[in-house]
Design an enzyme around this catalytic site. Structure first.
Site, PDB file in Angstrom:
ATOM      1  N   SER A  41      52.186  29.066  36.954  1.00  0.00           N
ATOM      2  CA  SER A  41      50.896  28.284  37.797  1.00  0.00           C
ATOM      3  C   SER A  41      51.518  27.390  38.862  1.00  0.00           C
ATOM      4  O   SER A  41      52.828  26.880  38.798  1.00  0.00           O
ATOM      5  CB  SER A  41      50.233  27.277  36.757  1.00  0.00           C
ATOM      6  OG  SER A  41      49.285  26.488  37.549  1.00  0.00           O
TER       7      SER A  41
ATOM      8  N   GLU B 218      50.563  33.233  33.619  1.00  0.00           N
ATOM      9  CA  GLU B 218      51.147  32.120  33.809  1.00  0.00           C
ATOM     10  C   GLU B 218      51.528  31.287  32.605  1.00  0.00           C
ATOM     11  O   GLU B 218      50.816  31.188  31.634  1.00  0.00           O
ATOM     12  CB  GLU B 218      50.142  31.158  34.813  1.00  0.00           C
ATOM     13  CG  GLU B 218      49.935  31.807  36.042  1.00  0.00           C
ATOM     14  CD  GLU B 218      49.022  31.011  36.827  1.00  0.00           C
ATOM     15  OE1 GLU B 218      48.371  30.060  36.345  1.00  0.00           O
ATOM     16  OE2 GLU B 218      48.975  31.090  38.240  1.00  0.00           O
TER      17      GLU B 218
ATOM     18  N   CYS C 137      42.012  23.106  43.141  1.00  0.00           N
ATOM     19  CA  CYS C 137      42.484  22.070  42.631  1.00  0.00           C
ATOM     20  C   CYS C 137      43.550  21.494  43.533  1.00  0.00           C
ATOM     21  O   CYS C 137      44.075  21.973  44.170  1.00  0.00           O
ATOM     22  CB  CYS C 137      43.553  22.643  41.237  1.00  0.00           C
ATOM     23  SG  CYS C 137      42.338  23.125  39.978  1.00  0.00           S
TER      24      CYS C 137
ATOM     25  N   ASP D  23      43.043  31.171  43.067  1.00  0.00           N
ATOM     26  CA  ASP D  23      44.336  32.106  42.906  1.00  0.00           C
ATOM     27  C   ASP D  23      44.262  33.409  43.427  1.00  0.00           C
ATOM     28  O   ASP D  23      45.389  33.692  44.011  1.00  0.00           O
ATOM     29  CB  ASP D  23      44.947  31.638  41.327  1.00  0.00           C
ATOM     30  CG  ASP D  23      45.333  30.419  41.366  1.00  0.00           C
ATOM     31  OD1 ASP D  23      44.420  29.390  41.970  1.00  0.00           O
ATOM     32  OD2 ASP D  23      45.902  29.999  40.326  1.00  0.00           O
ATOM     33  N   LYS D  24      43.533  34.169  42.745  1.00  0.00           N
ATOM     34  CA  LYS D  24      43.806  35.849  42.942  1.00  0.00           C
ATOM     35  C   LYS D  24      42.934  36.266  43.977  1.00  0.00           C
ATOM     36  O   LYS D  24      42.926  37.224  44.315  1.00  0.00           O
ATOM     37  CB  LYS D  24      43.901  36.420  41.803  1.00  0.00           C
ATOM     38  CG  LYS D  24      44.551  35.952  40.568  1.00  0.00           C
ATOM     39  CD  LYS D  24      46.159  35.949  41.016  1.00  0.00           C
ATOM     40  CE  LYS D  24      46.775  35.388  40.109  1.00  0.00           C
ATOM     41  NZ  LYS D  24      46.581  33.743  39.733  1.00  0.00           N
TER      42      LYS D  24
END
EC number: 4.2.1.9
Length: 616
Positions: free
Chosen positions: A517, A491, A195, A123-124
């Site tokens: 999210s 999130e 994911c 994600d980041k």
């Protein structure tokens, strides 16, 4: 002609000490005229999207060396948002983006590296490396770890696809048995990789492809598939070519700011809207654009969202399709091909392969290509075997999904919706905008009006939802969770998941100055700007106030008179030092997070640091 940056440390008698140290790393006399290329890895055993990256940096480094460069590897941190979620750990997720960007800058500038290969995934990490790349503006190629295979299990005599979000929802649903919840938990995340749905990680890896900074297939080819190895091998070779083009031929087209220019950012956002990507991508693209010194704002995103249709629907918006299905349908370039035929893309852009968009589509769009190797690559599929190993299987689909009328990716004529998968809303408590993932909103609640239930932390909201205090028709407001107010802009996947588990997924709205999210769906509106801690009107909402949401007309309104809002603002200011802070929240905030909060801007600015506070 630009000079190799690395020459600063490898040439001249006064750099004898630096050369002595370089020699201690394995360099020899013949290496001191070669480009030094940083291999920026993000391996960690904490994150399934990164657990398989340990040896992939070496794979890239070997190709760099074989192609005439000198490779030097280093690692960044990587936070797993799913593991950090639902507790104080989530405060650290977004701030880690700035730390990653800074750490890449520190390492590359301290050692005068000439170029980079960025090995990211989750994600980041991809956004942080993207920000650093555009800040540094030296040749770069991104190659990510790839998506996880979708989980699969048998429930009610039917095989269903699963992901992390299913495990969360079932775990919180009191109607689900312990045995079924355990079965879903054990099946949801079967392999290494990011994911399996169109969550933030996969959205961002798709967007680096649309920006032109990664190779075709990067966003969708499974982490476990043997074909993905070729992306890493190619990256090692290609980065040396790009580096020499810039430093030896003065070809500035090899630089990331000239590849990921404003036209490319518009294309990336167009893709994001068409594929119903994570709302977090808005935050990260705005931040990256600032690093690239590109004038790309919420206003640009709003304009695009009004004309781009939704051409792809993927989990969490549907359980029918996951990233493995997107890949079978042609991946990012399958979607871009349909957008191009609809006249919605800027065609005068190039990628790290040096190909224009039309050239790339001619070769890699499965609906037009004559290249059998490309078709074979897009037939790469899942094996259904639990593993943490990259490139561990070579299963293939029997056929491609090129059905643009009823398949995973649609043509303009057969779009899932004429409106895109993301929308910017404006109103009297979101003057600078807020974001909703329309791809995940049921048609029945595109317009929604209800009374506010106000909470000043995610924890308080979760307790209320699970305790039955939130009922059908309510608008849940979670504030003081923005970049500054959280701090860290948590999130809100748990509140949205728990609304679903309580049977309220299509009966309530959730609004926050925090974020969601990529796994979130439902009427979930985030990034409210200005945030509460910055004096935003969201701080003035009270229990029972009526909030009206109108997604088709891009409106969100607190139904109060201007006079009443002004009176509440005056009362808030009268709190003095306590103004624009939560009234009853008990939260331990570390010095590191307070330092982040002191410079954080609201979400409409990408939650980047406020340079004006540093005289920038």
């Amino acid at each position: 002609m630009p000079k190799y940056r690395s020459a600063t440390t490898t040439h001249g008698r006064n750099m004898a000490g630096a050369r002595a140290l370089w020699r201690a790393t394995g360099m020899t006399d013949s290496d001191f005229g070669k480009p030094i290329i940083a291999v920026v890895n993000s391996f960690t055993q904490f994150v399934p999207g990164h657990v398989h990256l340990r040896d992939l940096g070496k794979l890239v480094a070997e190709q760099i060396e074989a192609s005439g460069g000198v490779a030097k590897e280093f690692n960044t941190i990587a936070v797993d948002d799913g593991i950090a979620m639902g507790h104080g750990g989530m405060l650290y997720s977004l701030p880690s983006r700035e730390l990653i960007a800074d750490s890449v800058e520190y390492m590359v500038n301290a050692h005068c590296a000439d170029a980079m290969v960025c090995i990211s995934n989750c994600d980041k990490i991809t956004p942080g490396m993207l920000m650093a790349s555009l800040r540094l503006n030296i040749p770069v190629i991104f190659v990510s770890g790839g998506p996880m295979e979708a989980g699969k299990t048998k429930l009610s005599d039917q095989i269903i696809k699963l992901d992390l979000v299913d495990a969360m929802i079932q775990g919180a649903d009191p109607k689900v048995s312990d045995d079924q919840s355990n079965q879903v938990e054990r099946s949801a995340c079967p392999t290494c990789g990011s994911c399996s749905g169109m969550f933030t990680a996969n959205s961002m890896n798709c967007l680096t492809e649309a920006l032109g900074l990664s190779q075709p297939g990067n966003g969708s080819l499974l982490a476990t598939h043997a074909d993905r190895k070729q992306l890493f091998l190619n990256a090692g070779k290609r980065i040396v070519e790009l580096t020499k083009r810039y430093y030896e031929q003065n070809d500035e087209s090899a630089l990331p700011r000239n590849i990921a220019n404003k036209a490319a950012f518009e294309n990336a956002m167009t893709l994001d809207i068409a594929m119903g990507g994570s709302t977090n991508t808005v935050l990260h693209l705005l931040a990256a654009a600032q690093e690239a010194e590109i004038d790309f704002t919420m206003s640009d995103i709003d304009k695009l969202s009004r004309k781009v249709p939704q051409l792809c629907k993927v989990a969490p918006s549907t359980q029918k399709y996951h990233m493995e299905d997107v890949h079978r349908a042609g991946g990012v370039l399958g979607i871009l091909g349909e957008l191009d035929r609809a006249g919605l893309l800027n065609r005068n852009v190039k990628n790290v392969l040096g190909l224009t968009l039309p050239q790339t589509l001619e070769q890699y769009d499965i609906t037009v290509t004559q290249d059998e190797a490309v078709k074979k690559m897009f037939r790469a599929g899942p094996a259904g075997i639990r593993t943490t190993q990259a490139f561990s299987q070579d299963c293939r689909w029997d056929s491609l999904d090129d059905d643009r009328a009823a398949g995973c990716i649609r043509s303009l004529e057969y779009a899932y919706s004429k409106d895109g998968g993301l929308a910017v809303l404006y109103g009297n408590f979101a003057e600078n905008g807020c974001i909703v993932k329309t791809a995940g909103v049921d048609d029945s609640i595109l317009k929604f009006t209800g009374p506010a239930k106000v909470y000043e932390s995610q924890d308080e909201a979760v307790e209320a939802i699970l305790g039955g205090k939130v009922v059908e028709g309510d608008v849940v407001v979670i504030r003081y969770e923005g970049p500054k107010g959280g701090p860290g802009m948590q999130e809100m996947l748990y509140p949205t998941s728990f609304l679903k588990s309580m049977g309220l997924g299509k009966a309530c709205a959730l609004i926050t100055d925090g974020r969601f999210s990529g796994g979130t769906s439902g009427l979930s509106i985030g990034h409210v700007s200005p945030e509460a801690a910055s004096g935003g009107t969201i701080a003035l909402i009270e229990d029972g106030d009526t909030i009206a949401i109108d997604i088709p007309n891009r409106s969100i309104q607190l139904q109060l008179s201007e006079a009443e809002i002004a009176a509440r603002r005056e009362a808030q200011e009268a709190r003095g030092d306590k103004a624009w802070t939560p009234k009853n929240r008990q939260r331990q905030v570390s010095f590191a997070l307070r330092a982040y909060a002191s410079l954080a801007t609201s979400a409409d600015k990408g939650a980047v640091r406020d340079k004006s506070k540093l005289g920038g």
